[in-house]
Design an enzyme around this catalytic site. Structure first.
Site, PDB file in Angstrom:
ATOM      1  N   SER A  98       0.841  -1.194   0.000  1.00  0.00           N
ATOM      2  CA  SER A  98       0.000   0.000   0.000  1.00  0.00           C
ATOM      3  C   SER A  98       0.879   1.246   0.000  1.00  0.00           C
ATOM      4  O   SER A  98       1.664   1.448  -0.930  1.00  0.00           O
ATOM      5  CB  SER A  98      -0.972  -0.041   1.186  1.00  0.00           C
ATOM      6  OG  SER A  98      -1.961   0.955   1.069  1.00  0.00           O
ATOM      7  N   GLU A 150      -2.087  -2.223  -8.257  1.00  0.00           N
ATOM      8  CA  GLU A 150      -3.344  -2.434  -7.549  1.00  0.00           C
ATOM      9  C   GLU A 150      -3.784  -1.107  -6.952  1.00  0.00           C
ATOM     10  O   GLU A 150      -3.010  -0.150  -6.918  1.00  0.00           O
ATOM     11  CB  GLU A 150      -3.162  -3.489  -6.446  1.00  0.00           C
ATOM     12  CG  GLU A 150      -2.067  -3.187  -5.423  1.00  0.00           C
ATOM     13  CD  GLU A 150      -2.518  -2.328  -4.252  1.00  0.00           C
ATOM     14  OE1 GLU A 150      -3.740  -2.192  -4.040  1.00  0.00           O
ATOM     15  OE2 GLU A 150      -1.651  -1.777  -3.551  1.00  0.00           O
ATOM     16  N   HIS A 180      -5.309  -5.146  -1.838  1.00  0.00           N
ATOM     17  CA  HIS A 180      -5.934  -4.930  -0.539  1.00  0.00           C
ATOM     18  C   HIS A 180      -6.982  -5.984  -0.195  1.00  0.00           C
ATOM     19  O   HIS A 180      -7.833  -5.770   0.661  1.00  0.00           O
ATOM     20  CB  HIS A 180      -6.551  -3.524  -0.490  1.00  0.00           C
ATOM     21  CG  HIS A 180      -5.543  -2.440  -0.309  1.00  0.00           C
ATOM     22  ND1 HIS A 180      -4.642  -2.083  -1.288  1.00  0.00           N
ATOM     23  CD2 HIS A 180      -5.275  -1.639   0.751  1.00  0.00           C
ATOM     24  CE1 HIS A 180      -3.875  -1.103  -0.847  1.00  0.00           C
ATOM     25  NE2 HIS A 180      -4.235  -0.815   0.377  1.00  0.00           N
TER      26      HIS A 180
END
Length: 344
Positions: free
Chosen positions: A131, A248, A315
């Site tokens: 992330s 992503e 995620h």
């Protein structure tokens, strides 16, 4: 470097040094847990540390913690100086063999102008997280050539159930030696597991989505798309030429946001030499479907390139451990795709 020093400007001549793969972990090794984004004090509001400690003990790995991991300001983080100090301490300590991030957040890129790239390059070791940690991972690869790993955080190991495949991939990547021929997971989860470990309902897997057919091989650049884009125009942006992008995004994205963020990346000066694109599984709330991605991939910048989507990273769980700066071999055909990853 002194956090008060002037930030660096972008260098168009910047090129990645030769790739360095850090040593794998072995039983008895010490890991350092740091918080370059959000604080451990925030994570501790839903405390799963006993399970985390037990999991690593079962792996034969010891944990230590940065001096500043529990500092917490109004942004649930702490000062640049504290976060830089913990990262530098982790790389400089010869006993530390790997570095794990507590969790993501929004502000890892604040650290970049003040990192000692020579220190990091001289002490190659595993760095794993995902992330917001994408900013650190791609910057470290760009400036030092050190391969880092987009994979579970320290806090991820507090997931009691449905974590087996994520842990297996973590071990395959960081303990057993990385060379993985992958296949889609049979099920996946997308829930606030840290709030309720008892009431969870895995969703059946739908396989990988073949968006555009073709084959490609190249260096892996990527992670979280909106975070990677924060590096544009800085000396920390890795070259895209020759890369297989593995991207992503989280629940805050939607089809239009993902489309324009991807377009921004594809308009970087060397993006015309990208070899292929692999997209991680989206969280359900994003609303992104295969038809959306087919429309997005129809833009001229991706013409003729293989594009594979709904792959097990991002995620949702299970979650791959990807080598940023490693290699991907990708084939996409009508029946799906084949994906092989290596950190060498």
């Amino acid at each position: 470097m002194d956090p008060a020093a002037a930030p660096e400007t972008a260098s168009p001549e910047n090129r990645v040094p030769p790739a360095t793969v850090p040593p794998k972990l072995a039983r008895g090794d010490l890991l350092r847990v740091i918080a370059p984004a959000a604080s451990r004090a925030m994570v501790a509001e839903h405390d799963h540390s006993a399970l985390i400690e037990r999991r690593f003990a079962d792996l034969g790995l010891r944990l230590s913690y940065g001096r500043h991991v529990d500092e917490r300001d109004i942004f649930d983080s702490t000062s640049v100086a504290s976060r830089v100090a913990d990262l530098h301490d982790a790389f400089a300590d010869p006993e530390v063999k790997g570095i794990l991030t507590v969790i993501g957040g929004f502000n890892s890129n604040e650290l970049l102008p003040y990192l000692d790239w020579d220190l990091i390059a001289a002490n190659p070791k595993i760095l794993c997280g995902y992330s917001d940690i994408t900013a650190l991972q791609n910057a470290i690869f760009a400036r030092t050539g050190l391969v880092t790993y987009s994979g579970p955080h320290w806090s991820s190991f507090g997931m009691r159930d449905h974590f087996d495949l994520t842990q297996q991939w973590f071990e395959d990547a960081l303990v057993n030696g990385y060379r993985m021929e992958l296949s889609p997971s049979p099920e996946w989860t997308d829930d606030a597991w840290f709030l309720d470990q008892d009431n969870r309902s895995p969703r059946p897997g739908t396989g990988w989505w073949p968006v555009q057919q073709g084959s490609a091989s190249g260096r892996i650049i990527g992670g979280n798309l909106c975070t990677l884009n924060l590096l544009q125009g800085t000396a920390q942006m890795p070259p895209l030429a020759g890369a297989v992008l593995m991207l992503e995004d989280d629940a805050s994205t939607d089809p239009m946001t993902f489309a324009r963020d991807l377009t921004s990346l594809l308009q970087q000066p060397d993006a015309e030499d990208i070899q292929g694109l692999v997209i991680g599984r989206f969280q359900a709330s994003s609303g992104i479907t295969l038809p959306h991605l087919q429309e997005i991939a129809a833009q001229p910048a991706l013409a003729g390139l293989p594009v594979l989507a709904n792959v097990d990273f991002g995620h949702t769980q299970p979650q791959l451990t990807l080598p940023i700066g490693g290699r991907a071999d990708l084939t996409v055909d009508a029946s799906g795709g084949r994906l092989r990853l290596s950190d060498r």
